[in-house]
Structure formats: structure tokens, C-alpha cells
Design a protein around this motif. Structure first.
Motif, PDB file in Angstrom:
ATOM      1  N   SER A 293       0.787  -1.169  -0.449  1.00  0.00           N
ATOM      2  CA  SER A 293       0.105  -0.045   0.070  1.00  0.00           C
ATOM      3  C   SER A 293       1.038   2.054   0.110  1.00  0.00           C
ATOM      4  CB  SER A 293      -0.935  -0.239   1.257  1.00  0.00           C
ATOM      5  OG  SER A 293       0.153  -0.139   2.908  1.00  0.00           O
ATOM      6  N   SER A 294       1.823   1.027   0.197  1.00  0.00           N
ATOM      7  CA  SER A 294       3.103   2.187   0.141  1.00  0.00           C
ATOM      8  C   SER A 294       4.323   1.580  -0.739  1.00  0.00           C
ATOM      9  CB  SER A 294       3.107   2.700   1.593  1.00  0.00           C
ATOM     10  OG  SER A 294       4.583   1.688   2.477  1.00  0.00           O
ATOM     11  N   LYS A 295       5.707   2.547  -0.551  1.00  0.00           N
ATOM     12  CA  LYS A 295       6.537   1.740  -1.915  1.00  0.00           C
ATOM     13  C   LYS A 295       7.479   1.557  -0.512  1.00  0.00           C
ATOM     14  CE  LYS A 295       6.158   5.734  -5.327  1.00  0.00           C
ATOM     15  NZ  LYS A 295       8.165   6.824  -5.191  1.00  0.00           N
ATOM     16  N   LYS A 296       7.348   2.013   0.533  1.00  0.00           N
ATOM     17  CA  LYS A 296       8.040   1.507   1.919  1.00  0.00           C
ATOM     18  C   LYS A 296       7.155  -0.082   2.542  1.00  0.00           C
ATOM     19  CE  LYS A 296       9.533   5.930   3.926  1.00  0.00           C
ATOM     20  NZ  LYS A 296      10.934   4.991   4.114  1.00  0.00           N
ATOM     21  N   ASP A 297       5.657  -0.178   1.963  1.00  0.00           N
ATOM     22  CA  ASP A 297       5.707  -1.780   2.006  1.00  0.00           C
ATOM     23  C   ASP A 297       6.422  -2.963   1.118  1.00  0.00           C
ATOM     24  OD1 ASP A 297       2.878  -0.329   4.590  1.00  0.00           O
ATOM     25  OD2 ASP A 297       4.632  -0.966   4.430  1.00  0.00           O
ATOM     26  N   ALA A 298       6.287  -1.842   0.257  1.00  0.00           N
ATOM     27  CA  ALA A 298       6.245  -3.038  -0.994  1.00  0.00           C
ATOM     28  C   ALA A 298       7.816  -3.391  -1.245  1.00  0.00           C
ATOM     29  CB  ALA A 298       5.930  -2.443  -2.375  1.00  0.00           C
ATOM     30  N   GLU A 299       8.371  -2.490  -0.578  1.00  0.00           N
ATOM     31  CA  GLU A 299      10.219  -2.165  -0.550  1.00  0.00           C
ATOM     32  C   GLU A 299      10.708  -3.835   0.118  1.00  0.00           C
ATOM     33  OE1 GLU A 299      11.860   0.734  -0.204  1.00  0.00           O
ATOM     34  OE2 GLU A 299      11.569   1.801  -2.099  1.00  0.00           O
ATOM     35  N   GLN A 300      10.262  -3.570   1.187  1.00  0.00           N
ATOM     36  CA  GLN A 300      10.074  -4.525   2.318  1.00  0.00           C
ATOM     37  C   GLN A 300       9.320  -5.993   1.864  1.00  0.00           C
ATOM     38  OE1 GLN A 300      11.687  -4.756   5.419  1.00  0.00           O
ATOM     39  NE2 GLN A 300      12.154  -2.459   5.668  1.00  0.00           N
ATOM     40  N   GLU A 301       8.320  -5.282   1.363  1.00  0.00           N
ATOM     41  CA  GLU A 301       7.888  -7.310   1.059  1.00  0.00           C
ATOM     42  C   GLU A 301       8.950  -7.546  -0.270  1.00  0.00           C
ATOM     43  OE1 GLU A 301       5.474 -10.499   0.942  1.00  0.00           O
ATOM     44  OE2 GLU A 301       6.127  -8.813   2.364  1.00  0.00           O
ATOM     45  N   ALA A 302       8.657  -7.136  -0.820  1.00  0.00           N
ATOM     46  CA  ALA A 302      10.293  -7.446  -2.354  1.00  0.00           C
ATOM     47  C   ALA A 302      11.994  -7.833  -1.509  1.00  0.00           C
ATOM     48  CB  ALA A 302      10.290  -6.835  -3.096  1.00  0.00           C
ATOM     49  N   ALA A 303      11.537  -7.383  -1.101  1.00  0.00           N
ATOM     50  CA  ALA A 303      13.369  -7.971   0.226  1.00  0.00           C
ATOM     51  C   ALA A 303      13.431  -9.209   1.075  1.00  0.00           C
ATOM     52  CB  ALA A 303      13.460  -6.785   0.624  1.00  0.00           C
ATOM     53  N   ARG A 304      12.083  -9.609   1.675  1.00  0.00           N
ATOM     54  CA  ARG A 304      11.216 -10.404   2.007  1.00  0.00           C
ATOM     55  C   ARG A 304      11.798 -11.702   1.184  1.00  0.00           C
ATOM     56  NH1 ARG A 304       8.726 -14.048   2.469  1.00  0.00           N
ATOM     57  NH2 ARG A 304       6.292 -12.636   1.322  1.00  0.00           N
ATOM     58  N   ALA A 305      10.875 -11.447   0.162  1.00  0.00           N
ATOM     59  CA  ALA A 305      10.984 -12.451  -0.906  1.00  0.00           C
ATOM     60  C   ALA A 305      12.529 -12.899  -1.812  1.00  0.00           C
ATOM     61  CB  ALA A 305      10.222 -12.010  -2.362  1.00  0.00           C
ATOM     62  N   ALA A 306      12.730 -11.626  -1.763  1.00  0.00           N
ATOM     63  CA  ALA A 306      14.332 -11.988  -2.169  1.00  0.00           C
ATOM     64  C   ALA A 306      15.186 -12.917  -1.122  1.00  0.00           C
ATOM     65  CB  ALA A 306      14.993 -10.674  -2.277  1.00  0.00           C
ATOM     66  N   LEU A 307      14.591 -12.806  -0.028  1.00  0.00           N
ATOM     67  CA  LEU A 307      15.473 -12.695   1.154  1.00  0.00           C
ATOM     68  C   LEU A 307      15.052 -14.892   1.381  1.00  0.00           C
ATOM     69  CD1 LEU A 307      15.306 -11.191   3.995  1.00  0.00           C
ATOM     70  CD2 LEU A 307      17.890 -11.828   3.134  1.00  0.00           C
ATOM     71  N   GLU A 308      14.116 -15.267   0.944  1.00  0.00           N
ATOM     72  CA  GLU A 308      13.767 -16.346   0.659  1.00  0.00           C
ATOM     73  C   GLU A 308      14.311 -17.003  -0.679  1.00  0.00           C
ATOM     74  OE1 GLU A 308       9.640 -16.638   0.897  1.00  0.00           O
ATOM     75  OE2 GLU A 308       9.191 -16.389   2.893  1.00  0.00           O
ATOM     76  N   LYS A 309      14.172 -16.178  -1.622  1.00  0.00           N
ATOM     77  CA  LYS A 309      14.606 -16.921  -3.208  1.00  0.00           C
ATOM     78  C   LYS A 309      15.992 -17.170  -3.035  1.00  0.00           C
ATOM     79  CE  LYS A 309      15.265 -16.013  -8.005  1.00  0.00           C
ATOM     80  NZ  LYS A 309      14.973 -15.125  -8.852  1.00  0.00           N
ATOM     81  N   LEU A 310      16.762 -16.175  -1.982  1.00  0.00           N
ATOM     82  CA  LEU A 310      18.442 -16.321  -1.558  1.00  0.00           C
ATOM     83  C   LEU A 310      19.166 -17.847  -1.096  1.00  0.00           C
ATOM     84  CD1 LEU A 310      19.959 -12.781  -2.283  1.00  0.00           C
ATOM     85  CD2 LEU A 310      20.194 -14.341  -3.793  1.00  0.00           C
ATOM     86  N   LYS A 311      18.483 -17.266   0.072  1.00  0.00           N
ATOM     87  CA  LYS A 311      18.199 -18.667   1.065  1.00  0.00           C
ATOM     88  C   LYS A 311      17.861 -20.371   0.809  1.00  0.00           C
ATOM     89  CE  LYS A 311      18.442 -15.652   5.312  1.00  0.00           C
ATOM     90  NZ  LYS A 311      17.535 -14.497   5.982  1.00  0.00           N
ATOM     91  N   SER A 312      17.002 -19.874  -0.568  1.00  0.00           N
ATOM     92  CA  SER A 312      16.793 -21.702  -0.552  1.00  0.00           C
ATOM     93  C   SER A 312      17.786 -22.100  -1.203  1.00  0.00           C
ATOM     94  CB  SER A 312      15.159 -21.565  -1.137  1.00  0.00           C
ATOM     95  OG  SER A 312      15.885 -20.863  -2.692  1.00  0.00           O
ATOM     96  N   PRO A 313      17.895 -23.446  -0.881  1.00  0.00           N
ATOM     97  CA  PRO A 313      18.779 -24.613  -1.598  1.00  0.00           C
ATOM     98  C   PRO A 313      18.741 -24.774  -2.979  1.00  0.00           C
ATOM     99  CG  PRO A 313      16.585 -26.148  -0.691  1.00  0.00           C
ATOM    100  CD  PRO A 313      16.912 -24.156   0.088  1.00  0.00           C
TER     101      PRO A 313
END
Length: 313
Positions: A293-313
Motif C-alpha cells: 500500500s506504500s512504496k516502503k511496504d512494497a520494498e520490505q515485502e520484495a526484500a523478504r521475497a528476495a531473502l527467501e529466494k537467496l536462502k533457498s537450497p
């Protein structure tokens, strides 16, 4: 030298006097200042002092032009071109230096100073020390007034998070401080402009430079503007709110990868209920996308998704 700007610097007092004579011949009055306090070194030692020439701000451009026109006659000195080199940084921080030498000093890493055989280049470590103390004081004052309901432990935890190396590195990256750091060749080759510690140190030194140039009020105003959104995030998410952007940055740094970029790729919905779609990019390659709903919230969620992707085996 409140209304003066530094236009020339040299280690030769003889050359400094030549430049002063040149400027005065064109009707421009100038003043001399030395980086070596005369209370410590009452006698001038040729080749030791870093002698600077300042002129009134209204005549700085003309003085630079005159000095440049006679450049072949000046062997040891250098024309101060901070007006050009650091113009974008001054625009980004919303502050214009009266003594731009302070800004150059703040951006000078110890690796650059160590490679200078003349000994005339001073690194920014003392300015980091001052900036760190200044930042801690102003942020503590902000938290004291913004969160009267927080106990001492909550205030301390919040302050530690706000002034952490990762947090300051993000602020520095947003201002593109890395592009303006003056580094030695070795540090340049090892990616010093992207290192969290160097970015955070440069940010603290910048705060000190603003304080030394303009006093406490401009420095306080700059810090308040810089941390306004971060303090608002604390109010929204609480002291222990998860900061996925910080976590992603730290993970990338640990893998010697550059800092992530957040790009707004789309805006969805009506004005009263917009959704923002943001993409995380590293080395030009997209890692993830998310909406909020805001750019900051979208950035946080995108960062969370990127973390999951990078940490996945």
C-alpha cells in the motif's frame, strides 16, 4: 571565514602569496588560512603547512577562472573544484558548504591519505568520531521527544538500530555517498565504494562536516530530515519490527555482492487506494517483485521475497 570560499590550496606559502598577488591584481581580495594551528606551530615551516586561500563567496567563480588561466605557473598547488566534484552531493543533502574543504575532508578515506607521500592529505577518521557523537545525541533527543512512552531499554534498542552500520550505510547509499568517497587505489580495487563500513563512516564524517561548517542547527536539521521516515517506521512496526531490507543488504554484503536497488515498476488501483509494485535488482538482474500500500511496504515485502529466494537450497 563564514562568507568566504576556499579556492586554492598548496603546501608552499611562497606559491600562496603568488596566487594572492594574482587575485589582488584582478581586484579580488583574499585571505590565508593554514591547516596547522599557529598556537602549536608558531613558526611557518615551508612544505609542512596546508595553506588555503579563500575569497568572498560572490567572487569565488571569478577567482577559480583566474587561477585556472594561470595554471601552468602553479606547480604545487591545486585549484579547489569542490563546486563541481561535489555538486550533486550538496544537492542531495540539501546543504551548501561555505568551506568546501570540509566536505572534501569528510570524503577522504584513510587509504587515500596513506598513499599521499607529501603528508598533506588528512583522512576523515576524526570527523567520523565527531559525527558519531553528534548523530547519537540528536537521535537520542528525537527519541526522547517522539516516544515518551518508551522505557530506557526500548529507547536504547531503537537508537542502536537507527544508528547501526547497516542503517547508516543505507542512508549513505541513498545519498550516493559512495560515488564521492576519495579512496586509495587498493581500496578502490576491492570495492570500497560498496562496503557498508566505509559508507557508514563517510556518512558520519559528512554530519561532522555540516556541523563544523554551519553549526549545530543545520546539522540537527539534516539528521532530523534523514531519520524522519525511519522513526515513523518505528511507530508503525514497533521497536522489534522486522527489517527485511536491512537483512537483505547484510546478506548480500556477506557474499561480496553490491547493494540492492529498489525500482518502482508499476502503480495499481485508484488514487485513494493505490498499490505499488516494486522490484529488487542486484547487478542489473531482478530478484523478486512485490506489492504494497506504500512504496516502503512494497520494498520490505520484495526484500523478504528476495531473502527467501537467496536462502533457498
Amino acid at each position: 571565514m563564514a562568507d568566504f570560499e576556499i579556492v586554492f590550496r598548496t603546501h608552499s606559502e611562497i606559491e600562496a602569496q603568488i596566487v594572492r598577488g594574482l587575485l589582488e591584481a584582478h581586484g579580488i581580495m583574499s585571505v590565508l588560512s593554514s591547516a596547522v594551528p599557529h598556537s602549536i606551530f608558531p613558526l611557518s615551516v615551508e612544505g609542512l603547512n596546508d595553506v588555503r586561500i579563500g575569497v568572498h563567496s560572490s567572487e569565488a567563480d571569478e577567482a577559480l577562472r583566474i587561477i585556472e588561466d594561470h595554471r601552468t605557473e602553479l606547480k604545487n598547488g591545486e585549484v579547489i573544484r569542490l563546486r563541481d566534484e561535489f555538486e550533486t552531493l550538496q544537492q542531495a543533502i540539501g546543504y551548501r558548504f561555505k568551506d568546501r574543504g570540509l566536505l572534501e575532508h569528510a570524503m577522504t578515506h584513510t587509504s587515500r591519505a596513506n598513499e599521499d607521500v607529501s603528508g598533506g592529505v588528512v583522512d576523515n577518521e576524526s570527523m567520523e568520531f565527531l559525527g558519531d557523537a553528534l548523530l547519537g545525541f540528536v537521535v537520542a533527543d528525537l527519541l526522547f521527544h517522539e516516544f515518551p512512552e518508551f522505557d530506557e531499554g526500548e529507547k536504547s534498542k531503537t537508537k542502536a538500530s537507527l544508528v547501526s552500520t547497516a542503517s547508516l550505510a543505507r542512508q549513505a547509499e541513498r545519498l550516493r555517498i559512495g560515488e564521492h568517497l576519495l579512496l586509495g587505489k587498493g581500496e578502490e580495487k576491492t570495492g570500497g565504494r560498496r562496503k557498508q563500513a566505509l559508507l557508514a563512516d563517510g556518512y558520519e564524517a559528512l554530519l561532522a562536516a555540516i556541523y563544523l561548517d554551519g553549526g549545530i542547527e543545520p546539522a540537527r536539521g539534516f539528521i532530523t530530515r534523514e531519520f524522519r521516515d525511519l522513526i515513523a517506521d518505528v511507530r508503525r512496526h514497533g521497536v522489534g519490527g522486522e527489517d527485511y531490507k536491512s537483512a537483505l543488504q547484510e546478506l548480500l554484503q556477506s557474499r561480496d555482492q553490491p547493494l540492492p536497488e529498489y525500482r518502482l515498476v508499476n502503480t495499481l488501483g485508484p488514487d485513494h487506494s493505490k498499490l505499488f509494485e516494486v522490484e529488487v535488482v542486484v547487478r542489473g538482474e531482478p530478484l523478486s517483485r512485490a506489492t504494497g500500500s506504500s512504496k516502503k511496504d512494497a520494498e520490505q515485502e520484495a526484500a523478504r521475497a528476495a531473502l527467501e529466494k537467496l536462502k533457498s537450497p
